[in-house]
Design a protein around this motif. Structure first.
Motif, PDB file in Angstrom:
ATOM      1  N   UNK A  17       0.841  -1.202   0.000  1.00  0.00           N
ATOM      2  CA  UNK A  17       0.000   0.000   0.000  1.00  0.00           C
ATOM      3  C   UNK A  17       0.874   1.250   0.000  1.00  0.00           C
ATOM      4  N   UNK A  18       1.945   1.207   0.786  1.00  0.00           N
ATOM      5  CA  UNK A  18       2.864   2.349   0.822  1.00  0.00           C
ATOM      6  C   UNK A  18       3.561   2.519  -0.518  1.00  0.00           C
ATOM      7  N   UNK A  19       3.918   1.401  -1.145  1.00  0.00           N
ATOM      8  CA  UNK A  19       4.563   1.459  -2.455  1.00  0.00           C
ATOM      9  C   UNK A  19       3.618   2.052  -3.496  1.00  0.00           C
ATOM     10  N   UNK A  20       2.332   1.724  -3.376  1.00  0.00           N
ATOM     11  CA  UNK A  20       1.337   2.288  -4.292  1.00  0.00           C
ATOM     12  C   UNK A  20       1.307   3.806  -4.151  1.00  0.00           C
ATOM     13  N   UNK A  21       1.351   4.286  -2.922  1.00  0.00           N
ATOM     14  CA  UNK A  21       1.343   5.736  -2.683  1.00  0.00           C
ATOM     15  C   UNK A  21       2.583   6.394  -3.272  1.00  0.00           C
ATOM     16  N   UNK A  22       3.736   5.767  -3.068  1.00  0.00           N
ATOM     17  CA  UNK A  22       4.989   6.326  -3.592  1.00  0.00           C
ATOM     18  C   UNK A  22       4.963   6.321  -5.117  1.00  0.00           C
ATOM     19  N   UNK A  23       4.508   5.209  -5.694  1.00  0.00           N
ATOM     20  CA  UNK A  23       4.435   5.121  -7.153  1.00  0.00           C
ATOM     21  C   UNK A  23       3.528   6.182  -7.735  1.00  0.00           C
ATOM     22  N   UNK A  24       2.402   6.405  -7.072  1.00  0.00           N
ATOM     23  CA  UNK A  24       1.481   7.449  -7.527  1.00  0.00           C
ATOM     24  C   UNK A  24       2.148   8.813  -7.431  1.00  0.00           C
ATOM     25  N   UNK A  48       5.360   9.543  -7.792  1.00  0.00           N
ATOM     26  CA  UNK A  48       6.242   9.680  -8.949  1.00  0.00           C
ATOM     27  C   UNK A  48       5.430   9.867 -10.236  1.00  0.00           C
ATOM     28  N   UNK A  49       4.322   9.133 -10.314  1.00  0.00           N
ATOM     29  CA  UNK A  49       3.479   9.200 -11.503  1.00  0.00           C
ATOM     30  C   UNK A  49       2.911  10.599 -11.705  1.00  0.00           C
ATOM     31  N   UNK A  50       2.352  11.191 -10.639  1.00  0.00           N
ATOM     32  CA  UNK A  50       1.743  12.508 -10.826  1.00  0.00           C
ATOM     33  C   UNK A  50       2.811  13.587 -11.021  1.00  0.00           C
ATOM     34  N   UNK A  51       4.007  13.376 -10.445  1.00  0.00           N
ATOM     35  CA  UNK A  51       5.095  14.324 -10.714  1.00  0.00           C
ATOM     36  C   UNK A  51       5.481  14.259 -12.182  1.00  0.00           C
ATOM     37  N   UNK A  61       6.330   0.834  -7.758  1.00  0.00           N
ATOM     38  CA  UNK A  61       6.744   2.234  -7.849  1.00  0.00           C
ATOM     39  C   UNK A  61       7.237   2.583  -9.246  1.00  0.00           C
ATOM     40  N   UNK A  62       8.039   1.702  -9.845  1.00  0.00           N
ATOM     41  CA  UNK A  62       8.682   2.002 -11.129  1.00  0.00           C
ATOM     42  C   UNK A  62       7.722   1.911 -12.312  1.00  0.00           C
ATOM     43  N   UNK A  63       6.857   0.893 -12.294  1.00  0.00           N
ATOM     44  CA  UNK A  63       6.009   0.644 -13.466  1.00  0.00           C
ATOM     45  C   UNK A  63       4.952   1.726 -13.647  1.00  0.00           C
ATOM     46  N   UNK A  64       4.471   2.315 -12.553  1.00  0.00           N
ATOM     47  CA  UNK A  64       3.425   3.349 -12.684  1.00  0.00           C
ATOM     48  C   UNK A  64       3.852   4.505 -13.579  1.00  0.00           C
ATOM     49  N   UNK A  65       4.949   5.202 -13.262  1.00  0.00           N
ATOM     50  CA  UNK A  65       5.333   6.312 -14.145  1.00  0.00           C
ATOM     51  C   UNK A  65       5.865   5.855 -15.487  1.00  0.00           C
ATOM     52  N   UNK A  66       6.546   4.703 -15.518  1.00  0.00           N
ATOM     53  CA  UNK A  66       7.162   4.247 -16.766  1.00  0.00           C
ATOM     54  C   UNK A  66       6.123   3.785 -17.792  1.00  0.00           C
ATOM     55  N   UNK A  67       4.951   3.339 -17.325  1.00  0.00           N
ATOM     56  CA  UNK A  67       3.894   2.927 -18.257  1.00  0.00           C
ATOM     57  C   UNK A  67       2.722   3.893 -18.255  1.00  0.00           C
ATOM     58  N   UNK A  68       2.825   4.958 -17.453  1.00  0.00           N
ATOM     59  CA  UNK A  68       1.775   5.977 -17.375  1.00  0.00           C
ATOM     60  C   UNK A  68       0.444   5.358 -16.939  1.00  0.00           C
ATOM     61  N   UNK A  69       0.509   4.451 -15.952  1.00  0.00           N
ATOM     62  CA  UNK A  69      -0.709   3.771 -15.527  1.00  0.00           C
ATOM     63  C   UNK A  69      -0.588   3.290 -14.085  1.00  0.00           C
ATOM     64  N   UNK A  70      -1.533   3.664 -13.236  1.00  0.00           N
ATOM     65  CA  UNK A  70      -1.588   3.166 -11.860  1.00  0.00           C
ATOM     66  C   UNK A  70      -1.892   1.670 -11.870  1.00  0.00           C
ATOM     67  N   UNK A  71      -2.825   1.262 -12.720  1.00  0.00           N
ATOM     68  CA  UNK A  71      -3.221  -0.134 -12.794  1.00  0.00           C
ATOM     69  C   UNK A  71      -2.045  -1.039 -13.136  1.00  0.00           C
ATOM     70  N   UNK A  72      -1.236  -0.653 -14.108  1.00  0.00           N
ATOM     71  CA  UNK A  72      -0.091  -1.476 -14.500  1.00  0.00           C
ATOM     72  C   UNK A  72       0.885  -1.652 -13.350  1.00  0.00           C
ATOM     73  N   UNK A  73       1.116  -0.586 -12.591  1.00  0.00           N
ATOM     74  CA  UNK A  73       2.031  -0.672 -11.463  1.00  0.00           C
ATOM     75  C   UNK A  73       1.525  -1.617 -10.386  1.00  0.00           C
ATOM     76  N   UNK A  74       0.242  -1.525 -10.071  1.00  0.00           N
ATOM     77  CA  UNK A  74      -0.344  -2.415  -9.072  1.00  0.00           C
ATOM     78  C   UNK A  74      -0.271  -3.863  -9.551  1.00  0.00           C
ATOM     79  N   UNK A  75      -0.565  -4.082 -10.818  1.00  0.00           N
ATOM     80  CA  UNK A  75      -0.513  -5.432 -11.369  1.00  0.00           C
ATOM     81  C   UNK A  75       0.879  -6.031 -11.297  1.00  0.00           C
TER      82      UNK A  75
END
Length: 482
Positions: free
Chosen positions: A155-162, A164-167, A423-437
């Motif tokens: 859950x914490x990683x999801x927050x961090x990934x988000x 980076x994603x929104x930045x 954390x990495x996949x969210x910004x790199x694929x421009x998708x929250x869903x991909x990062x969680x998956x």
């Protein structure tokens, strides 16, 4: 602001509620004030007001199977209406500083993947159907159970990934970072500015906005994010009036010819719930609905957890307060978006800008929702904020959310690797869903190879299986011939 920071800023004992509104929204109890909630509501609105311009552009640029296009004015009205109503409902019913509007990504799927296969009414009917199915998942407790099954470090990683994603979204929207065209024959996907260097007045506005925002945050100035947005908007208007600028992007910061415009509700109610089944194969419809549900389901999950964590509202177990109501309202927002022909509405990660301003309750949603309601009539005035003025808020909030990374145990690979991939996949694929998956799949695989498969909640096994289908959707469609 991290959970630790939020807690530190609060008084040891919450002051007594000032009035019934304070008690209902638990403003004082959560260490907030009416002033913070109002500032946060404004900040959230200004960071997501771009959807009033972008959603009509995306949906209005596509044609359905019969060559029909949706009217831009009607789309703007529908987008503002759904955002206003559902954001207020989330504030009153869910009591979280979580605004809702037409989902980016989901609207592109509707415009460019679904509409070409059927009529617009049928496409929006699928959105309504998707929302109803999500509501069923909430009512049965399945959606909430999945969120409770996620380990706290993930859950914490999801927050961090988000964060980076929104930045990253902020950098891209402002033109500070841009994609290098494939014709450049380079392995580098993005670059500084449009040509490898920073050029143009709009980018300067963004850079100054970032510097102003971080300076105000460092000095702990109240209203830092909102002050930056307003200041940079005024500066952008002045620059635009004096300089010859080719384009600011979606929104040009110039005083409009008219302030009030008449809303057009012509698209409201134009949907066909089961019409898609008569236009294409049942398998195709099922796969389309599955894709919409999965994307909406986990995007919302990540957003709700991320915003709640940033606001310091998670309980000792890392759970979101009133999660069932929040998820049900989010599902209802998808239904409302389809019924209004504005595409699926969902929770917005840009709500983090309001949290950064101090929002801790649903009261700030009344402000954000009220501004969207005003936008029904004042669209020309409220859409003069250029992305370059609003994007610094996303960069600043990205930093604040990033601070939660310290809570993850990086020496424990069975959680550190899934956390890293999330954390990495969210910004790199421009998708929250991909990062969680990616995080879910890595967590299940690593636990299994370490002989700890029994420690994985059965719902995570099920979710991971769905993500296998999600990531392999193209070969599956080829095998099924759809």
């Amino acid at each position: 602001m991290s959970e630790t920071q939020v807690t530190a800023d609060r008084p040891g004992t919450a002051p007594p509620a000032a009035n019934s509104v304070d008690r209902y929204f638990r403003i004082s109890e959560r260490g907030s004030t009416f002033g913070r909630e109002i500032r946060g509501g404004f900040a959230t609105f200004f960071t997501m007001a771009y959807i009033l311009v972008l959603n009509p552009i995306i949906l209005g640029s596509a044609k359905d199977k019969f060559g029909h296009q949706l009217d831009a004015v009607q789309l703007t009205t529908a987008t503002a209406l759904v955002a206003a109503v559902m954001t207020i409902i989330m504030g009153v019913g869910g009591n979280l500083p979580l605004a809702l509007a037409a989902g980016l990504g989901l609207n592109a799927v509707v415009a460019f993947q679904i509409a070409p296969l059927m009529s617009w009414d049928d496409a929006m009917g699928l959105i309504v159907l998707e929302g109803l199915l999500i509501c069923v998942l909430v009512v049965t407790g399945l959606r909430e159970a999945v969120m409770h099954a996620i380990p706290q470090p993930l859950k914490q990683a999801i927050s961090v990934g988000i964060g980076l994603f929104i930045a990253f979204i902020g950098f891209v929207d402002a033109g500070f970072v841009s994609r290098i065209p494939d014709v450049a024959n380079t392995t580098v996907p993005v670059q500084l500015g449009g040509t490898g260097t920073l050029t143009g007045w709009p980018v300067l506005v963004f850079c100054l906005g970032v510097l102003l925002t971080i300076a105000l945050l460092a000095r702990k100035v109240k209203g830092a994010i909102l002050i930056s947005i307003v200041t940079m908007t005024v500066l952008a208007i002045v620059i635009n009036s004096m300089a010859d600028i080719k384009s600011w992007g979606l929104t040009t910061p110039s005083w409009p010819d008219k302030i009030v415009d008449t809303p057009d509700f012509g698209l409201i109610g134009h949907f066909s719930l089961f019409g898609a089944f008569g236009e294409t194969s049942v398998i195709t419809v099922v796969l389309l609905v599955f894709t919409l549900i999965l994307s909406d389901f986990f995007d919302t999950m990540g957003t709700v957890v991320g915003i709640s964590a940033e606001a310091g509202l998670l309980d000792d177990k890392g759970d979101v307060p009133g999660l069932g109501r929040v998820l049900l309202i989010d599902g209802a927002a998808a239904v409302a978006g389809g019924a209004a022909s504005s595409s699926s509405a969902t929770s917005y990660i840009e709500s983090a800008a309001g949290v950064g301003e101090g929002s801790r309750t649903g009261f700030s949603n009344l402000v954000t929702g009220g501004l969207f309601a005003c936008a029904l009539f004042l669209t020309p005035l409220l859409t003069i904020v250029p992305l370059q003025a609003a994007a610094p808020a996303l960069v600043a909030v990205g930093f604040l959310m990033m601070t939660q990374v310290k809570s993850i145990d990086w020496d424990k690979y069975e959680i550190a690797i899934p956390a890293f991939l999330t954390i990495a996949v969210m910004p790199f694929t421009y998708s929250i869903t991909n990062g969680i998956g990616a995080g879910f799949l890595a967590y299940v695989v690593i636990k299994t190879v370490l002989g700890k498969a029994k420690e994985v909640h059965w719902l995570l096994w099920g979710a991971s299986a769905l993500f296998v289908v999600y990531f392999a959707i193209d070969p599956i469609e080829q095998v099924l011939g759809v």
